[in-house]
Scaffold this active site. Sequence first.
Site, short mmCIF file in Angstrom:
data_model
loop_
_atom_site.label_atom_id
_atom_site.label_comp_id
_atom_site.label_asym_id
_atom_site.label_seq_id
_atom_site.Cartn_x
_atom_site.Cartn_y
_atom_site.Cartn_z
N THR A 9 -1.26 -35.61 -2.00
CA THR A 9 -0.51 -35.29 -0.78
C THR A 9 -1.42 -34.56 0.20
O THR A 9 -2.09 -33.59 -0.19
CB THR A 9 0.72 -34.41 -1.13
N LEU A 17 1.42 -25.51 -10.91
CA LEU A 17 2.54 -26.45 -10.97
C LEU A 17 3.85 -25.71 -11.22
O LEU A 17 4.90 -26.10 -10.71
CB LEU A 17 2.30 -27.51 -12.05
N TRP A 45 -3.46 -40.19 -5.41
CA TRP A 45 -2.08 -39.74 -5.14
C TRP A 45 -2.06 -38.31 -4.61
O TRP A 45 -1.22 -37.52 -5.04
CB TRP A 45 -1.22 -39.80 -6.42
N GLY A 58 27.43 -50.53 4.17
CA GLY A 58 26.24 -51.12 4.79
C GLY A 58 25.51 -50.12 5.66
O GLY A 58 24.27 -50.13 5.73
N LEU A 69 -5.47 -32.92 -8.76
CA LEU A 69 -5.44 -32.87 -10.23
C LEU A 69 -5.42 -34.30 -10.80
O LEU A 69 -6.22 -34.66 -11.65
CB LEU A 69 -4.21 -32.08 -10.71
N GLU A 103 4.61 -34.01 -9.82
CA GLU A 103 4.77 -32.66 -10.41
C GLU A 103 5.34 -32.76 -11.82
O GLU A 103 6.11 -31.90 -12.26
CB GLU A 103 5.71 -31.79 -9.56
N GLY A 104 4.99 -33.81 -12.55
CA GLY A 104 5.51 -34.04 -13.89
C GLY A 104 6.69 -34.98 -13.81
O GLY A 104 7.65 -34.71 -13.08
N THR A 105 6.60 -36.09 -14.55
CA THR A 105 7.67 -37.10 -14.44
C THR A 105 8.95 -36.58 -15.12
O THR A 105 8.92 -35.62 -15.92
CB THR A 105 7.27 -38.42 -15.12
N ALA A 133 5.05 -24.74 -7.84
CA ALA A 133 5.48 -25.87 -7.00
C ALA A 133 6.74 -26.52 -7.55
O ALA A 133 7.66 -26.89 -6.80
CB ALA A 133 4.35 -26.88 -6.90
#
Length: 396
Positions: A171, A247, A169, A348, A138, A371-373, A250
């Site tokens: 996947t 979407l 981008w 640490g 998309l 998947e949408g910010t 997902a």
Amino acid sequence: MSTDRFQAPDYYQLDELYTDEQKLIRDTVREYAKANISPIIEEYAQRAEYPRHLVPGLAEVGAFGPYIPVEYGGAGLDQITYGLIMQELERVDSGIRSAASVQSSLVMYPIWKYGSEEQKMKFLPKLAKGEMIGCFGLTEPDYGSNPSGMITNFKDQGDHYLLNGAKMWITNSPIADVAVVWAKDESGRIHGLLVERGMEGFTTPETKDKWSLRASVTGELVFDNVKVPKNNLLPGKSGLGAPLSCLDSARYGIAWGAIGAAMDCYDSALRYSKERIQFDRPIASFQLIQKKLAEMITEITKAQLLTWRLGVLREEGKATTAQISMAKRNNVDMALKIAREARQIHGGMGITGEYSIMRHMMNLESVVTYEGTHDIHLLITGMDITGIPSFRNDGK
Ligand code: TGC
Ligand code: FAD
């Protein structure tokens, strides 16, 4: 990485809300992940490699298309079970959950919902078994949060379509056998096309040097005059609503998955704080450490309850896009904050591969964006409660 000693937190006895079958499947995936993913995941993440050998095992525990009907090779399970599977996978690594949610919700879901019978029979059983890998295109270089502006397009050439453009981008793109690609027709309407590896002019270059989701493979999809057979167009739905509905599925899975990552960070921090001695006392005895742990379990519990209810609504077919946005945004943000606090508690040691904390933290930096910010989901909530979309300056 040290032995996986994970014990799932269940502060509000959520287990009482799950059926025996849901718990059985969740526990099976949990045991599978402990035995097969935990021992190798750190090494694969360090090498920036997807542990592809896991695919048949993941298929066997139902990670690919859990809610797709049995006649198409899926497991025919309910939405809460789907969520619990995503939770258990992301408990070990967001990249493993990513691969499963793309395959299930972004590839199998659109083929199942919008594909022809022939497309369903050709692709779904193989995707369910992991014999085929899929990806979902998309996002484009110039259109991320605003996919409606996409440039990728196809022209009707009589007996086939001619596809041009690029996605980025994506996947699984470098290892995918089939890509669900969203592109505009000559009138500007968005459709889904099934683009198969081997089609001339179709390439999938890998995106290198990621600091996040290193055990997941990401890449581009490039279409240079690709001839796509006409029967590879998804006939069931067109318009931006088609990819956005995928979407929903997902993002719902991610809402569950993020809880898994948070549970792992909390569990590790709790154990470490009881074992680590400073000033002659376990660090768990200090109020500042207890504050961190108490806030973590509170936020996890709230997210568990929110997401369980969302699962019930989704199973009843009543969950709205905005409700899913709220859960995705809340849970990923919660997990990211917990990962950062857990990193502090580990001192640490928290930056080493001995613990999963830093890996979760880096992974979640992608999950909060894809998947949408984070902010787009807030704006979806804002639009839902006010009735006014604020994505564009003209208010449209
Ligand atoms: P907008 O005007 O709101 O909507 C366009 C049309 O779509 C309809 N619609 C939906 N239909 C079904 N399900 C949904 N959830 C729907 N949401 C909207 C809507 O009714 C409308 O229909 P119509 O008939 O009126 O045309 O669209 P907009 O252009 O204003 O955009 C809204 C916005 C910003 C919320 C949307 O574009 C958006 O969600 N942007 C974020 C993009 C995004 O999330 N991309 C994700 C790419 S995939 C990915 O990241 C995979 S990561 C995989 C992994 O590894 O896990
Ligand atoms: P942009 O849209 O450019 O956003 C940049 C910033 O601007 C963000 O903070 C955003 O919130 C903000 N912003 C944008 N618009 C507004 C607005 N109207 N108001 C306020 N703030 C705004 N995509 C796929 O299609 N398939 C995949 O499989 C896939 N996998 C991915 C895997 C990884 C590892 C990553 C990192 C991304 C993946 N994506 C995938 C892409 C992902 O969905 C996009 O990165 C995401 O939608 C954001 O788009 P962008 O990166 O172009 O950011």
